[in-house]
Motif scaffolding. Structure first.
Motif, mmCIF file in Angstrom:
data_model
loop_
_atom_site.group_PDB
_atom_site.id
_atom_site.type_symbol
_atom_site.label_atom_id
_atom_site.label_comp_id
_atom_site.label_asym_id
_atom_site.label_seq_id
_atom_site.Cartn_x
_atom_site.Cartn_y
_atom_site.Cartn_z
ATOM 1 N N ARG A 1 1.791 0.611 -5.804
ATOM 2 C CA ARG A 1 0.351 0.856 -5.691
ATOM 3 C C ARG A 1 -0.301 1.034 -7.062
ATOM 4 N NH1 ARG A 1 -2.159 2.668 -1.081
ATOM 5 N NH2 ARG A 1 -3.594 3.816 -2.432
ATOM 6 N N SER A 2 0.496 1.434 -8.045
ATOM 7 C CA SER A 2 -0.043 1.725 -9.369
ATOM 8 C C SER A 2 0.151 0.570 -10.352
ATOM 9 C CB SER A 2 0.632 2.983 -9.942
ATOM 10 O OG SER A 2 0.457 4.076 -9.064
ATOM 11 N N ASP B 1 0.806 -1.222 0.000
ATOM 12 C CA ASP B 1 0.000 0.000 0.000
ATOM 13 C C ASP B 1 0.840 1.273 0.000
ATOM 14 O OD1 ASP B 1 0.982 -0.305 2.544
ATOM 15 O OD2 ASP B 1 -0.953 -0.182 3.558
ATOM 16 N N ARG B 2 2.151 1.146 -0.175
ATOM 17 C CA ARG B 2 3.047 2.296 -0.366
ATOM 18 C C ARG B 2 4.086 1.922 -1.415
ATOM 19 N NH1 ARG B 2 5.395 2.861 5.626
ATOM 20 N NH2 ARG B 2 3.457 2.910 6.843
ATOM 21 N N ASP C 1 -4.116 2.160 -7.129
ATOM 22 C CA ASP C 1 -4.320 3.521 -7.633
ATOM 23 C C ASP C 1 -4.315 3.479 -9.154
ATOM 24 O OD1 ASP C 1 -4.314 4.558 -5.092
ATOM 25 O OD2 ASP C 1 -2.174 5.052 -5.126
ATOM 26 N N ALA C 2 -5.345 4.027 -9.768
ATOM 27 C CA ALA C 2 -5.420 4.071 -11.226
ATOM 28 C C ALA C 2 -4.855 5.399 -11.712
ATOM 29 C CB ALA C 2 -6.867 3.891 -11.682
ATOM 30 N N LEU C 3 -3.548 5.454 -11.937
ATOM 31 C CA LEU C 3 -2.896 6.691 -12.360
ATOM 32 C C LEU C 3 -2.703 6.742 -13.872
ATOM 33 C CD1 LEU C 3 -0.128 7.146 -9.629
ATOM 34 C CD2 LEU C 3 -2.397 8.183 -9.748
ATOM 35 N N GLY C 4 -3.190 5.768 -14.601
ATOM 36 C CA GLY C 4 -2.951 5.727 -16.031
ATOM 37 C C GLY C 4 -1.663 4.980 -16.336
#
Length: 301
Positions: A229-230, A122-123, A280-283
């Motif tokens: 996370r991504s 988670d980090r 995380d959905a950052l692309g």
């Protein structure tokens, strides 16, 4: 996620084979070990035991509640995996009376199953290469690193999250300068250039790191912050867990590097299937603070 959630069976799970195995073993068809995640069905007052590397967990179903006890050993490279042992029927490690964290959950009486599922940390996770690595202008290098997994436990029927725990809790580290950094995890295992040198562990995922220096100065690679996370999580045909490859490009003296993820399994993960989506959905392309530790001291910026 896969279209079907596997049902766990009372089976000791063997480690996924390493590329360094003997030629005879490599020539034979490799059957993947059973996945350690899936649905676990309980009868009332039954206790189930699971071990995934150094992590152990006991779950007991009572009338309208669940009792959970868990603990983690000190050996980060322990690859013992035992899934779904019914202690009341088959014996096995008893619920510890000390040295474990104990929790109690109030749930509907009819709740008789839970689901285990793996996730990445988670980090961001910070890695170091075996030795300080200098990348000249225009240089390219691929490193391989493994990061510990987390286990999510939800009710099977309603997908209510009960808890999420690390299978190995890495130590905390600060990445960046004192006023503009972030809290990350620090990996005890080093990043290597040859994937065959990795320890293939059931409770860790392999990440290929493709690093490019498009700057006019050499890069000094001492620490690498990987934004797990991504990233997505995959399982290959021999049971090894992977993330998608991460490409990091140093283009200027800016504090952020350009990070690109493919969204697909790496080429090394033959026959891979997606297990979990990114937290995380950052692309597929974003900027991330991998620069301070990744490219050495501020003199490289």
């Amino acid at each position: 996620l896969p279209t079907k959630t596997p049902m766990l069976t009372n089976t000791p799970v063997q480690a996924a084979p390493s590329p360094s195995n003997t030629a005879a073993a490599a020539a034979a068809p490799v059957k993947p070990p059973p996945a350690w995640w899936g649905h676990v069905v309980f009868h009332e007052d039954g206790t189930r035991y699971h071990r995934i590397g150094p992590f152990e967990i006991w779950l007991t179903r009572r009338s309208g509640e669940w009792h959970v006890a868990h603990r983690c050993g000190e050996n980060a490279i322990d690859d013992s995996v035992i899934v779904d042992v019914d202690i009341s029927a088959a014996g096995g490690p008893a619920v510890p009376t000390s040295g474990a964290t104990e929790l109690q959950f109030a749930l509907p009486i009819e709740a008789n199953a839970v689901r285990f599922w793996p996730h990445l940390a988670d980090r961001a996770v910070v890695f170091s290469p075996l030795r300080t690595l200098v990348l000249p202008p225009g240089g390219r290098v691929t490193l391989y690193a493994t990061s510990p997994l987390w286990i999510e436990i939800t009710t099977a029927a309603s997908s209510r999250r009960l808890l999420e725990l690390p299978l190995w809790r890495p130590s905390d580290t600060w990445f960046g300068d004192p006023t503009d950094g972030e809290l990350c995890y620090s990996s005890r295992l080093l990043a290597v250039r040859d994937a065959s040198e990795l320890l293939r562990l059931q409770h860790r995922a392999v990440t290929p790191l493709e690093i490019a220096n498009d700057h006019h100065d050499p890069l000094v690679i001492e620490r690498i912050s990987v934004p797990v996370r991504s990233l997505s999580l995959f399982r290959d045909s021999v049971g090894q867990l992977w993330t998608e490859p991460v490409r990091m490009v140093h283009e200027s003296g800016a504090a952020l590097a350009t990070v690109t993820r493919s969204g697909a399994a790496p080429r090394e993960a033959f026959g891979a299937e997606r297990v979990a989506s990114p937290r995380d959905a950052l692309g597929l392309r974003f900027n991330a603070r991998v620069f301070f530790g990744l490219f050495g001291d501020e003199g490289n910026q």
